[in-house]
Write a protein that holds these residues in place. Structure first.
Motif, short mmCIF file in Angstrom:
data_model
loop_
_atom_site.label_atom_id
_atom_site.label_comp_id
_atom_site.label_asym_id
_atom_site.label_seq_id
_atom_site.Cartn_x
_atom_site.Cartn_y
_atom_site.Cartn_z
N VAL A 2 0.84 -1.29 0.05
CA VAL A 2 0.18 -0.02 0.02
C VAL A 2 0.81 1.23 -0.04
O VAL A 2 0.51 2.26 -0.74
CB VAL A 2 -1.02 0.12 1.14
N TYR A 3 1.86 1.24 0.98
CA TYR A 3 2.81 2.59 0.92
C TYR A 3 3.60 2.63 -0.40
O TYR A 3 4.09 3.75 -0.76
CB TYR A 3 3.34 2.59 2.20
N ALA A 4 3.82 1.44 -0.83
CA ALA A 4 4.90 1.46 -2.21
C ALA A 4 3.81 2.22 -3.45
O ALA A 4 4.37 2.88 -4.19
CB ALA A 4 4.93 0.18 -2.57
N ILE A 5 2.53 1.96 -3.16
CA ILE A 5 1.47 2.61 -4.13
C ILE A 5 1.34 4.11 -3.72
O ILE A 5 1.76 5.02 -4.78
CB ILE A 5 0.11 1.96 -4.16
N LEU A 6 1.22 4.58 -2.50
CA LEU A 6 1.13 5.77 -2.25
C LEU A 6 2.27 6.57 -2.52
O LEU A 6 2.12 7.82 -2.58
CB LEU A 6 0.68 5.79 -0.82
N ARG A 7 3.36 6.13 -2.57
CA ARG A 7 4.64 6.76 -2.45
C ARG A 7 5.04 6.55 -3.97
O ARG A 7 6.37 7.08 -4.26
CB ARG A 7 5.80 6.51 -1.60
N GLY A 8 4.56 6.03 -4.99
CA GLY A 8 5.04 6.07 -6.34
C GLY A 8 6.10 4.90 -6.95
O GLY A 8 6.27 4.98 -7.68
N ILE A 9 6.10 3.99 -6.07
CA ILE A 9 6.99 2.80 -6.29
C ILE A 9 6.33 1.80 -7.28
O ILE A 9 6.98 1.29 -8.03
CB ILE A 9 7.55 2.10 -4.94
N LYS A 10 5.13 1.42 -6.70
CA LYS A 10 4.26 0.56 -7.32
C LYS A 10 3.10 1.23 -8.05
O LYS A 10 2.26 1.77 -7.28
CB LYS A 10 3.81 -0.55 -6.28
N ARG A 39 9.18 -9.66 -1.16
CA ARG A 39 10.02 -9.67 -2.11
C ARG A 39 10.17 -8.63 -3.13
O ARG A 39 11.34 -8.10 -3.47
CB ARG A 39 10.49 -11.34 -2.46
N ARG A 40 9.33 -8.88 -3.83
CA ARG A 40 8.96 -7.77 -5.24
C ARG A 40 8.99 -6.22 -4.60
O ARG A 40 9.60 -5.54 -5.20
CB ARG A 40 7.52 -8.14 -5.67
N THR A 41 8.32 -5.95 -3.47
CA THR A 41 8.37 -4.56 -3.00
C THR A 41 9.74 -4.49 -2.62
O THR A 41 10.22 -3.24 -2.87
CB THR A 41 7.28 -4.49 -1.76
N ARG A 42 10.44 -5.36 -1.87
CA ARG A 42 11.93 -4.91 -1.60
C ARG A 42 12.95 -4.87 -2.70
O ARG A 42 13.61 -3.91 -2.78
CB ARG A 42 12.39 -5.72 -0.52
N ILE A 79 8.17 -6.01 -12.34
CA ILE A 79 8.00 -6.73 -11.40
C ILE A 79 6.39 -6.74 -10.77
O ILE A 79 5.83 -7.65 -10.05
CB ILE A 79 9.12 -6.89 -10.22
N PHE A 80 5.74 -5.72 -11.00
CA PHE A 80 4.51 -5.59 -10.42
C PHE A 80 3.48 -6.01 -11.35
O PHE A 80 2.14 -5.94 -11.01
CB PHE A 80 4.45 -4.15 -9.94
N ALA A 81 3.81 -6.01 -12.78
CA ALA A 81 2.61 -6.21 -13.72
C ALA A 81 2.52 -7.74 -13.56
O ALA A 81 3.05 -8.49 -14.29
CB ALA A 81 3.12 -5.96 -15.13
N ARG A 82 1.36 -8.03 -12.73
CA ARG A 82 1.15 -9.49 -12.63
C ARG A 82 -0.39 -9.81 -13.24
O ARG A 82 -0.62 -10.95 -13.73
CB ARG A 82 0.95 -9.96 -11.04
N GLY A 83 -1.28 -8.89 -13.09
CA GLY A 83 -2.49 -9.21 -13.62
C GLY A 83 -3.47 -10.14 -12.91
O GLY A 83 -3.10 -10.20 -11.83
N PRO A 84 -4.47 -10.45 -13.58
CA PRO A 84 -4.82 -10.68 -14.87
C PRO A 84 -5.08 -9.19 -15.54
O PRO A 84 -4.82 -8.85 -16.71
CB PRO A 84 -5.95 -11.45 -15.00
N VAL A 85 -5.58 -8.26 -14.66
CA VAL A 85 -5.89 -6.95 -15.18
C VAL A 85 -4.78 -5.94 -14.36
O VAL A 85 -4.65 -6.12 -13.22
CB VAL A 85 -7.19 -6.30 -14.89
N CYS A 86 -3.91 -5.12 -15.17
CA CYS A 86 -3.01 -4.21 -14.47
C CYS A 86 -3.88 -2.74 -14.58
O CYS A 86 -3.87 -2.27 -15.73
CB CYS A 86 -1.68 -4.21 -15.29
N ASN A 87 -4.19 -2.28 -13.43
CA ASN A 87 -4.92 -1.01 -13.26
C ASN A 87 -3.78 -0.08 -13.08
O ASN A 87 -2.94 0.08 -12.06
CB ASN A 87 -5.82 -1.10 -11.98
N VAL A 88 -3.59 0.78 -13.92
CA VAL A 88 -2.48 1.96 -13.93
C VAL A 88 -2.59 3.02 -13.10
O VAL A 88 -3.77 3.90 -13.30
CB VAL A 88 -2.01 2.08 -15.39
N ILE A 89 -1.75 3.23 -12.21
CA ILE A 89 -2.03 4.22 -11.06
C ILE A 89 -1.07 5.51 -11.37
O ILE A 89 0.04 5.45 -11.61
CB ILE A 89 -1.58 4.02 -9.67
N THR A 90 -1.67 6.92 -11.48
CA THR A 90 -1.04 7.89 -12.07
C THR A 90 -0.74 8.97 -10.75
O THR A 90 -0.02 9.94 -10.72
CB THR A 90 -1.74 8.50 -13.12
#
Length: 147
Positions: A2-10, A39-42, A79-90
């Protein structure tokens, strides 16, 4: 994550469905993420806070879904594109104080008490920064036509 999303990592929220384009609250569940997700986050964020130091069972902020892609549209090393749908965050907004709130699977309506508490927090905080994310590292090409 979640914090990786909020800080623009994921910059991708993987789901089995296309999330509606627009703003969504992001909730940290009560259960810590599994070893593979950690592991992916790190790998993407080596100095990420330790999972056990982060709040759980909270609404941590909001993110904006701009579009939807298939994992094949991303570079192989994404590493984060796992799907089946990748919702892109801007973009995203991190709440000044995570709000304790029980979550539910999938998308769900924020309870009334939480909406009021979030509104109060944002009003008291004044000017809240919206983080805008650079999608260039994802190397996305033009969208593929839908079938």
């Amino acid at each position: 994550q979640v914090y990786a999303i909020l800080r623009g990592i994921k910059l991708i929220e993987n789901r089995r469905f296309e999330m509606p384009v627009g703003w969504h609250a992001i909730h940290v569940g009560s259960t810590p993420i599994n070893a593979e997700r950690e592991r992916r986050t790190r790998q993407a964020w080596p100095d990420a806070p330790d999972e056990m130091d982060l709040p759980h069972s909270v609404i941590a902020g909001f993110f904006y879904v701009e579009e939807h892609r298939h994992p094949s549209e991303f570079p192989r090393n994404c590493i984060f594109a796992r799907g089946p749908v990748c919702n892109v965050i801007t973009r995203a907004v991190e709440l000044p104080q995570p709000l304790k709130c029980r979550g539910n699977p999938g998308l769900w309506k924020i309870p009334k008490f939480a909406r009021h508490a979030i509104q109060k927090q944002l009003e008291e905080a004044g000017d809240i920064a919206v983080r805008h994310f650079d999608l260039a590292p994802l190397r996305l090409g033009p969208r593929k036509p839908r079938k």
